[in-house]
Write a protein that holds these residues in place. Structure first.
Motif, PDB file in Angstrom:
ATOM      1  N   ARG A  49       1.106  -1.585   0.298  1.00  0.00           N
ATOM      2  CA  ARG A  49       0.347   0.093   0.134  1.00  0.00           C
ATOM      3  C   ARG A  49       0.948   1.397   0.180  1.00  0.00           C
ATOM      4  O   ARG A  49       0.989   2.245  -0.574  1.00  0.00           O
ATOM      5  N   THR A  50       1.769   1.357   0.872  1.00  0.00           N
ATOM      6  CA  THR A  50       3.087   2.138   1.018  1.00  0.00           C
ATOM      7  C   THR A  50       3.379   2.549  -0.238  1.00  0.00           C
ATOM      8  O   THR A  50       3.420   3.406  -0.770  1.00  0.00           O
ATOM      9  N   LEU A  51       4.282   1.099  -0.352  1.00  0.00           N
ATOM     10  CA  LEU A  51       4.703   1.837  -2.773  1.00  0.00           C
ATOM     11  C   LEU A  51       3.400   1.918  -3.570  1.00  0.00           C
ATOM     12  O   LEU A  51       3.620   2.796  -3.645  1.00  0.00           O
ATOM     13  N   ALA A  52       2.223   2.490  -3.282  1.00  0.00           N
ATOM     14  CA  ALA A  52       1.745   2.228  -4.437  1.00  0.00           C
ATOM     15  C   ALA A  52       1.055   3.551  -4.177  1.00  0.00           C
ATOM     16  O   ALA A  52       0.923   4.655  -5.144  1.00  0.00           O
ATOM     17  N   ASP A  53       1.049   3.883  -2.554  1.00  0.00           N
ATOM     18  CA  ASP A  53       0.562   5.120  -3.171  1.00  0.00           C
ATOM     19  C   ASP A  53       2.463   6.168  -3.174  1.00  0.00           C
ATOM     20  O   ASP A  53       1.262   7.361  -3.948  1.00  0.00           O
ATOM     21  N   ALA A  54       3.044   5.569  -2.784  1.00  0.00           N
ATOM     22  CA  ALA A  54       4.247   6.857  -3.185  1.00  0.00           C
ATOM     23  C   ALA A  54       4.051   7.111  -4.738  1.00  0.00           C
ATOM     24  O   ALA A  54       5.127   8.109  -5.543  1.00  0.00           O
ATOM     25  N   ALA A  55       4.078   5.880  -5.504  1.00  0.00           N
ATOM     26  CA  ALA A  55       3.877   6.042  -7.406  1.00  0.00           C
ATOM     27  C   ALA A  55       2.886   6.864  -7.583  1.00  0.00           C
ATOM     28  O   ALA A  55       3.529   7.632  -8.553  1.00  0.00           O
ATOM     29  N   ALA A  56       1.454   7.168  -6.609  1.00  0.00           N
ATOM     30  CA  ALA A  56       0.839   7.526  -7.266  1.00  0.00           C
ATOM     31  C   ALA A  56       1.059   8.990  -6.760  1.00  0.00           C
ATOM     32  O   ALA A  56       1.131  10.155  -7.990  1.00  0.00           O
ATOM     33  N   LEU A  61       3.532  14.380 -10.010  1.00  0.00           N
ATOM     34  CA  LEU A  61       4.138  15.274 -10.198  1.00  0.00           C
ATOM     35  C   LEU A  61       4.649  15.414 -11.424  1.00  0.00           C
ATOM     36  O   LEU A  61       4.464  16.921 -11.926  1.00  0.00           O
ATOM     37  N   ARG A  62       4.676  13.809 -12.003  1.00  0.00           N
ATOM     38  CA  ARG A  62       4.865  14.768 -13.416  1.00  0.00           C
ATOM     39  C   ARG A  62       3.481  14.819 -14.329  1.00  0.00           C
ATOM     40  O   ARG A  62       4.468  15.407 -15.363  1.00  0.00           O
ATOM     41  N   ALA A  63       2.127  14.685 -13.457  1.00  0.00           N
ATOM     42  CA  ALA A  63       1.494  15.960 -14.079  1.00  0.00           C
ATOM     43  C   ALA A  63       1.156  17.429 -13.764  1.00  0.00           C
ATOM     44  O   ALA A  63       0.662  17.999 -14.401  1.00  0.00           O
ATOM     45  N   GLY A  64       2.409  17.991 -13.113  1.00  0.00           N
ATOM     46  CA  GLY A  64       1.948  18.577 -13.024  1.00  0.00           C
ATOM     47  C   GLY A  64       2.013  19.418 -11.906  1.00  0.00           C
ATOM     48  O   GLY A  64       1.925  21.084 -11.456  1.00  0.00           O
ATOM     49  N   ASN A  65       1.219  18.624 -10.777  1.00  0.00           N
ATOM     50  CA  ASN A  65       0.912  19.109  -9.415  1.00  0.00           C
ATOM     51  C   ASN A  65       1.833  19.013  -8.289  1.00  0.00           C
ATOM     52  O   ASN A  65       2.730  18.675  -8.194  1.00  0.00           O
ATOM     53  N   ALA A  66       1.928  20.404  -8.110  1.00  0.00           N
ATOM     54  CA  ALA A  66       2.466  20.959  -6.684  1.00  0.00           C
ATOM     55  C   ALA A  66       2.198  20.088  -5.453  1.00  0.00           C
ATOM     56  O   ALA A  66       1.151  20.328  -4.795  1.00  0.00           O
ATOM     57  N   ILE A 104      -9.835  13.779   8.288  1.00  0.00           N
ATOM     58  CA  ILE A 104      -9.572  15.065   7.668  1.00  0.00           C
ATOM     59  C   ILE A 104      -7.694  15.586   7.350  1.00  0.00           C
ATOM     60  O   ILE A 104      -7.523  15.603   7.074  1.00  0.00           O
ATOM     61  N   ALA A 105      -7.172  15.353   9.024  1.00  0.00           N
ATOM     62  CA  ALA A 105      -5.682  15.441   8.868  1.00  0.00           C
ATOM     63  C   ALA A 105      -4.737  14.717   8.363  1.00  0.00           C
ATOM     64  O   ALA A 105      -3.843  15.607   7.362  1.00  0.00           O
ATOM     65  N   ILE A 106      -5.281  13.578   7.588  1.00  0.00           N
ATOM     66  CA  ILE A 106      -4.733  12.522   7.226  1.00  0.00           C
ATOM     67  C   ILE A 106      -4.808  13.010   5.125  1.00  0.00           C
ATOM     68  O   ILE A 106      -3.817  13.248   4.282  1.00  0.00           O
ATOM     69  N   GLU A 107      -6.096  13.035   5.497  1.00  0.00           N
ATOM     70  CA  GLU A 107      -6.997  13.116   3.896  1.00  0.00           C
ATOM     71  C   GLU A 107      -5.537  14.821   3.711  1.00  0.00           C
ATOM     72  O   GLU A 107      -5.249  14.458   2.159  1.00  0.00           O
ATOM     73  N   ARG A 108      -5.428  15.900   4.050  1.00  0.00           N
ATOM     74  CA  ARG A 108      -4.781  16.952   3.803  1.00  0.00           C
ATOM     75  C   ARG A 108      -3.161  16.470   3.872  1.00  0.00           C
ATOM     76  O   ARG A 108      -2.955  17.420   2.334  1.00  0.00           O
ATOM     77  N   LEU A 109      -2.721  15.794   4.389  1.00  0.00           N
ATOM     78  CA  LEU A 109      -1.474  14.840   4.484  1.00  0.00           C
ATOM     79  C   LEU A 109      -1.369  14.593   3.435  1.00  0.00           C
ATOM     80  O   LEU A 109       0.041  14.475   2.340  1.00  0.00           O
ATOM     81  N   ARG A 110      -1.857  13.401   2.388  1.00  0.00           N
ATOM     82  CA  ARG A 110      -1.949  13.141   1.310  1.00  0.00           C
ATOM     83  C   ARG A 110      -1.898  13.739   0.348  1.00  0.00           C
ATOM     84  O   ARG A 110      -1.519  13.482  -0.717  1.00  0.00           O
ATOM     85  N   LYS A 111      -2.601  14.480   0.377  1.00  0.00           N
ATOM     86  CA  LYS A 111      -3.558  15.525  -0.490  1.00  0.00           C
ATOM     87  C   LYS A 111      -1.976  16.572  -1.120  1.00  0.00           C
ATOM     88  O   LYS A 111      -1.459  16.757  -2.019  1.00  0.00           O
TER      89      LYS A 111
END
Length: 455
Positions: A49-56, A61-66, A104-111
């Protein structure tokens, strides 16, 4: 054990610039966690799960998201909902619970690009001053495995202090994310109540007190995480706006209270270390005067503890009656006491809580920051609830926690930063407290104080 070379800010910059990837950073963090299993700081991992999240994150980033936290590996305390992860509260009752969504805090950190690499150990229901639980056993101090890092956010604090991750997320209802950082030599921040939305998640025994609390080696990383998590959210009716600007520390009125105005014991090495640090700060030009808060008669932690006991009893009393052996014996004792409190007892604790909040409010009418110890002692054996003695006096099991819980009842922001060590190299911390809503001013001042103490 290989420690990360970079802060959270540096990792995010390197990942964003393509000098490394989120997957590489996450893989390295998982390797450090595996190598440090004996600390028992991280109790659940899910590498796929962690590596899949990291790949995402790399894809974004490649899509231009900051993303301000791009690729930063984090450990989350095992009582905060993290969607798809096992989150147990250190309890046999929740051994197989999988969080249906993010808090909510974790959602925001992941975002913001953070990657969850594990769940950090907590005492059962985050209700104990040492980090040990029926499910996972004791978490050990990273400098001495015979000692405790304190509690209840001992897992997240140890994960940061041992270099497993640069950033962890705890909770704080009575000092749980300030005392463990003080004991292991890192920084822990308790925001103003409501500054970071709380939940969705488990029902809270600490009604109106608990907050999401970032832990890191540097105040700057704490500030970065705070900015990612803070702001009002309609899903949390207690979430509240705070001041958007940060005042210059040079113009702040700062008080120093060696014992927070309480008749409590402090180890000599801690008292001298705190006083020396304050003297060094005053020598830099900060305006510091010695002044204690004035507390109402009977203001002690004992006066407010019925709220914790009653909260645990309300949530788990029925299960306790059926099977008391299902709980940590210390938590079972708290539930039993909670079942014995009368409505008048609980109301009396609420009155005491409000009086403490009013006393702090009066103090901060003409003061901007308050300096005080975070803890009165250094770490003790993990087999004990607290040290045998503090300051030469026989210590009760909660005597180590005297300087933090009043801050929660006043709903103020406070941070602990490393301040010194005893003769065995065991750390203690300086606590900096501010008026409610002045989180950004507090963090700006803490960054300057941190730099001056490290100079």
């Amino acid at each position: 054990m290989t420690k990360p070379d970079n802060s959270a800010r540096e990792i995010a910059a390197d990942v964003a610039a393509g000098r490394t990837s989120a997957v590489e950073i996450a893989s390295a963090a998982l390797g450090r966690i595996e190598a440090a299993k004996s600390l028992n700081a991280v109790v659940t991992t899910d590498p796929s799960r962690t590596l899949a999240d990291a790949a995402a994150v790399d894809d974004r980033l490649r899509a231009g998201n900051a993303m301000p936290l791009a690729g930063v590996p984090i450990v989350v305390k095992d009582n905060i909902w993290t969607g798809g992860w096992r989150v147990t509260q250190g309890s046999r009752l929740f051994a197989d619970f999988v969080a249906p969504q993010d808090a909510i805090a974790i959602e925001r950190l992941r975002k913001a690009g953070a990657v969850v690499v594990g769940m950090g150990a907590t005492s059962e229901f985050a209700s104990k001053g040492v980090t040990t639980s029926p499910l996972f056993g004791p978490t050990r101090h990273p400098l001495d495995p015979t000692l405790t890092p304190g509690g209840s956010s001992g897992g997240p604090a140890t994960a940061v202090a041992a270099g497993l991750v640069p950033l962890a997320i705890g909770t704080d209802a009575g000092g749980s994310s300030r005392r463990p950082p003080a004991h292991v030599g890192v920084a822990g921040f308790k925001p103003s109540y409501g500054a970071i939305p709380y939940g969705p998640g488990f029902a809270e025994p600490f009604f109106g007190l608990s907050v999401i609390a970032p832990i890191a080696t540097e105040v700057a990383d704490i500030a970065l995480a705070f900015e990612a998590m803070a702001d009002v959210d309609p899903r949390d009716p207690d979430s509240a706006g705070i001041a958007q600007t940060a005042d210059d520390p040079a113009g702040l009125r700062i008080a120093f209270s060696p014992r927070l105005g309480l008749d409590v014991a402090v180890d000599e090495v801690v008292a001298e270390g705190i006083a020396s640090a304050v003297a060094r700060l005053a020598a830099t030009g900060l305006c510091i005067t010695q002044r204690d808060p004035v507390w109402p008669a009977g203001a002690t932690e004992d006066a407010i503890m019925p709220l914790q006991h009653a909260g645990l009893a309300a949530l788990h009393g029925d299960t306790f009656r059926r099977d008391p052996a299902a709980f940590d014996p210390d938590i079972a004792g708290q539930i039993k006491r909670g079942l014995s409190w009368s409505g008048a007892d609980v109301a009396g604790a609420l009155v005491a809580s409000a009086a403490i909040a009013n006393a702090f409010a009066a103090f901060f009418t003409d003061t901007d920051l308050l300096l005080a110890p975070t803890v009165p002692c250094v770490s003790w054996p993990f087999t004990q609830l607290g040290p045998d003695t503090i300051g030469g006096r026989t210590a009760s099991p909660r005597a180590h926690a005297v300087f933090t819980s009043f801050v929660n009842h006043a709903r103020l922001p406070a941070i602990s930063i490393p301040c010194g060590v005893d003769g065995n190299g065991l750390p203690f911390g300086l606590q900096i407290i501010a008026r409610r809503g002045q989180d950004r001013t507090l963090l700006r001042a803490a960054r300057q104080i941190e730099a001056q103490l490290q100079a």
